[in-house]
Design a protein around this motif. Structure first.
Motif, PDB file in Angstrom:
ATOM      1  N   VAL A   1       2.419   1.575  -3.553  1.00  0.00           N
ATOM      2  CA  VAL A   1       1.430   1.991  -4.549  1.00  0.00           C
ATOM      3  C   VAL A   1       1.053   3.459  -4.343  1.00  0.00           C
ATOM      4  O   VAL A   1       0.885   4.205  -5.318  1.00  0.00           O
ATOM      5  CB  VAL A   1       0.191   1.073  -4.516  1.00  0.00           C
ATOM      6  N   THR A   2       0.961   3.889  -3.110  1.00  0.00           N
ATOM      7  CA  THR A   2       0.676   5.296  -2.829  1.00  0.00           C
ATOM      8  C   THR A   2       1.760   6.194  -3.413  1.00  0.00           C
ATOM      9  O   THR A   2       1.468   7.218  -4.059  1.00  0.00           O
ATOM     10  CB  THR A   2       0.559   5.537  -1.311  1.00  0.00           C
ATOM     11  N   GLN A   3       3.011   5.817  -3.235  1.00  0.00           N
ATOM     12  CA  GLN A   3       4.118   6.601  -3.776  1.00  0.00           C
ATOM     13  C   GLN A   3       4.161   6.534  -5.303  1.00  0.00           C
ATOM     14  O   GLN A   3       4.477   7.522  -5.967  1.00  0.00           O
ATOM     15  CB  GLN A   3       5.447   6.138  -3.186  1.00  0.00           C
TER      16      GLN A   3
ATOM     17  N   SER B   1       1.575   6.203  -7.233  1.00  0.00           N
ATOM     18  CA  SER B   1       0.475   7.053  -7.672  1.00  0.00           C
ATOM     19  C   SER B   1       0.888   8.529  -7.621  1.00  0.00           C
ATOM     20  O   SER B   1       0.583   9.298  -8.539  1.00  0.00           O
ATOM     21  CB  SER B   1      -0.749   6.804  -6.798  1.00  0.00           C
ATOM     22  N   ALA B   2       1.593   8.909  -6.564  1.00  0.00           N
ATOM     23  CA  ALA B   2       2.064  10.291  -6.439  1.00  0.00           C
ATOM     24  C   ALA B   2       3.031  10.635  -7.572  1.00  0.00           C
ATOM     25  O   ALA B   2       2.966  11.726  -8.156  1.00  0.00           O
ATOM     26  CB  ALA B   2       2.731  10.500  -5.082  1.00  0.00           C
TER      27      ALA B   2
ATOM     28  N   ARG C   1       0.830  -1.214   0.000  1.00  0.00           N
ATOM     29  CA  ARG C   1       0.000   0.000   0.000  1.00  0.00           C
ATOM     30  C   ARG C   1       0.861   1.259   0.000  1.00  0.00           C
ATOM     31  O   ARG C   1       0.563   2.225  -0.697  1.00  0.00           O
ATOM     32  CB  ARG C   1      -0.949  -0.001   1.193  1.00  0.00           C
ATOM     33  N   GLU C   2       1.934   1.236   0.770  1.00  0.00           N
ATOM     34  CA  GLU C   2       2.833   2.399   0.811  1.00  0.00           C
ATOM     35  C   GLU C   2       3.484   2.622  -0.552  1.00  0.00           C
ATOM     36  O   GLU C   2       3.598   3.763  -1.016  1.00  0.00           O
ATOM     37  CB  GLU C   2       3.928   2.189   1.856  1.00  0.00           C
TER      38      GLU C   2
END
Length: 86
Positions: A35-37, A39-40, A32-33
């Motif tokens: 994928v969040t990065q 996406s950013a 999750r971490e």
């Protein structure tokens, strides 16, 4: 086209984000971490594409107007570039 320092700085920031993502992967961080990065980074790249296309469009339109030529095709081309980038 001349690319501004702001445009180059955006790319350098994205490059740093990508290096950070790779480091997170190597450290085995949570999906999750990561994928969040990711996406950013993608959002940053999308915004940068918009900045580059709009700056280029503005310059090309000004040049065409100075020559007394039609600018419609330039706008259509810019839209196609943005659509293609997604």
């Amino acid at each position: 086209m001349e690319y501004t320092q702001q445009m180059k700085n955006r790319i350098k920031r994205i490059e740093g984000q990508l290096r950070g993502i790779l480091k997170m992967m190597e450290e085995g961080k949570d999906c999750r971490e990561i994928v969040t990065q990711m996406s950013a980074a993608r959002n940053g790249l999308d915004r940068t594409i918009g900045v580059v296309v709009s700056a280029n469009l503005e310059k090309c339109v000004r040049d065409q107007i100075e020559k007394g030529e039609d600018t419609k095709h330039l706008v259509e081309e810019a839209v196609q570039l943005l659509v293609k980038s997604r």
